[in-house]
Enzyme design. Sequence first.
Site, PDB file in Angstrom:
ATOM      1  N   ASN A 291       1.457  -2.916  -3.840  1.00  0.00           N
ATOM      2  CA  ASN A 291       2.839  -3.105  -3.705  1.00  0.00           C
ATOM      3  C   ASN A 291       3.221  -2.176  -2.289  1.00  0.00           C
ATOM      4  O   ASN A 291       2.704  -1.070  -2.242  1.00  0.00           O
ATOM      5  CB  ASN A 291       3.760  -2.907  -4.734  1.00  0.00           C
ATOM      6  CG  ASN A 291       3.284  -3.996  -5.853  1.00  0.00           C
ATOM      7  OD1 ASN A 291       3.118  -3.503  -7.159  1.00  0.00           O
ATOM      8  ND2 ASN A 291       3.708  -5.091  -5.601  1.00  0.00           N
TER       9      ASN A 291
ATOM     10  N   ASP B 104       6.792   3.167 -12.415  1.00  0.00           N
ATOM     11  CA  ASP B 104       7.624   3.223 -11.421  1.00  0.00           C
ATOM     12  C   ASP B 104       8.924   2.641 -12.186  1.00  0.00           C
ATOM     13  O   ASP B 104       9.828   2.044 -11.431  1.00  0.00           O
ATOM     14  CB  ASP B 104       7.218   2.120 -10.579  1.00  0.00           C
ATOM     15  CG  ASP B 104       8.198   2.085  -9.051  1.00  0.00           C
ATOM     16  OD1 ASP B 104       8.582   3.032  -8.937  1.00  0.00           O
ATOM     17  OD2 ASP B 104       7.744   1.245  -8.391  1.00  0.00           O
TER      18      ASP B 104
ATOM     19  N   HIS C 227      13.454   0.744  -0.545  1.00  0.00           N
ATOM     20  CA  HIS C 227      13.776   1.960  -0.019  1.00  0.00           C
ATOM     21  C   HIS C 227      14.672   1.736   1.265  1.00  0.00           C
ATOM     22  O   HIS C 227      14.453   0.753   1.970  1.00  0.00           O
ATOM     23  CB  HIS C 227      12.709   2.942   0.617  1.00  0.00           C
ATOM     24  CG  HIS C 227      11.816   3.625  -0.588  1.00  0.00           C
ATOM     25  ND1 HIS C 227      11.739   4.735  -0.767  1.00  0.00           N
ATOM     26  CD2 HIS C 227      11.019   2.745  -1.404  1.00  0.00           C
ATOM     27  CE1 HIS C 227      10.679   4.953  -1.655  1.00  0.00           C
ATOM     28  NE2 HIS C 227      10.440   3.989  -2.238  1.00  0.00           N
TER      29      HIS C 227
ATOM     30  N   GLY D 215      11.450  -1.459  -8.276  1.00  0.00           N
ATOM     31  CA  GLY D 215      11.124  -0.551  -9.270  1.00  0.00           C
ATOM     32  C   GLY D 215      10.734  -1.605 -10.567  1.00  0.00           C
ATOM     33  O   GLY D 215      10.793  -2.684 -10.372  1.00  0.00           O
TER      34      GLY D 215
ATOM     35  N   ARG E 273     -11.272  -9.019   7.953  1.00  0.00           N
ATOM     36  CA  ARG E 273     -11.255  -8.241   9.058  1.00  0.00           C
ATOM     37  C   ARG E 273     -10.823  -6.901   8.976  1.00  0.00           C
ATOM     38  O   ARG E 273     -11.305  -6.192   9.575  1.00  0.00           O
ATOM     39  CB  ARG E 273     -11.313  -9.204  10.218  1.00  0.00           C
ATOM     40  CG  ARG E 273     -11.875 -10.446  10.544  1.00  0.00           C
ATOM     41  CD  ARG E 273     -12.031 -10.708  11.861  1.00  0.00           C
ATOM     42  NE  ARG E 273     -12.796 -11.889  11.967  1.00  0.00           N
ATOM     43  CZ  ARG E 273     -12.399 -13.163  11.935  1.00  0.00           C
ATOM     44  NH1 ARG E 273     -11.288 -13.568  11.652  1.00  0.00           N
ATOM     45  NH2 ARG E 273     -13.397 -14.421  12.006  1.00  0.00           N
TER      46      ARG E 273
HETATM   47 ZN   LIG Z   1       7.655   2.404  -3.969  1.00  0.00          ZN
END
Ligand SMILES: [Zn+2]
Length: 386
Positions: A221, A277, A143, A312, A229
């Site tokens: 992803n 995706d 993105h 993607g 922890r």
């Molecule tokens: Zn994504």
Amino acid sequence: MNSRTAIIGARIFDGLFWHDDQSLLLDGGVITGILPENDLPAGTETIDATGQLLVPGFIDLQVNGGGGVMLNDRQDADAIRTICAAHAQFGTTGLLPTLITDTFEVRARTIEGGRQAKAENVPGFLGLHLEGPHLSVARKGAHDPALIRPMDQADLDAMLACADVFEAMMVTVAPENATVAQVKALADAGIIVSLGHTDTGYGTVAEYANAGARTVTHLFNAMSPLGHREPGVVGGALDIGSLHAGIIADGFHVDPVSMGVALRAKNGPGRIFIVTDAMSTIGSDQTSFLLNGREIFRKGGRLTLADGTLAGADIDMLSSVRFVHEKLNLSLDEAIRMASAYPADAVGIASRKGRLLPGLDADFVLLTEGLDMASTWIGGKRVFQA
Ligand SMILES: [Zn+2]
């Protein structure tokens, strides 16, 4: 005119059981029964599928493109039609065209295109998935960080205006850029809120799940990992029973070993379901394409930015089903459920889709015994023939 049709000769998987020596009876786009051929009502038209497997149509909740079209580039009903048709070639009978982080204006055009596609009854179109722009820059993936931003009131109003418009409406947000109150408002309106592209911790995931977040976007992803922890978003997705989670099953995004561990660890009733995706490459011969002006390269089953970041996936739904069946040693039954029943459950459309039961939509796939495509049917109509 008689609209009753029966598919005869196939082994039928209804989502729970296999039926041998039975036929699938359809009437007016709806399944009316699974029964022996000899018991079919007089005058039923029959279609012979001897030797094939008849299974529920695949439902893909994250599809950025197909047939050479990216939703980020084109948002009209014809673009959505092209994307749905491209994926129908691989068994998908219902999908959410997915907008990757973009401007307010492109998102508005996407919502308008979705309304058109709905009005035109585009086969396979279920609604929209808006992935971003309210994500975490720290987990941006492919993105564009320049377009990632906090959710303001205009954003919230634009999304709330989509409530009840589509069969399913999904938004992926990160707690870093969307408040608990905003998520609660979206969830209360019936919008499926998915947590993703986030670096947050387990406690925040639990808080947002309590507020109504229902799914987690592409498990593993672009999210904080399971640490010893700090369980992170991965730990939250697996531990919190109300959360469902999508996963990309191409072998590049998640190692099959980690996929198997996650499947065995997942607390229910939420389940892990397959998403592709997929980008515009599915059903096309593209070797590269643009996303927000940046070139993405297709090579060896992977899509990457110039710096190697995965952008993607270059996989279709049937290949994903085969992948989890073969590489994870999952039963074919479970592999198919991960692509049909579980995504339907995740977005609350199981009373209409995801299984082959009387009263549900006649959305199904015919496969060869070797698990290759034979044909795809949406609402009782054949939309693809191999
Ligand atoms: Zn994504």
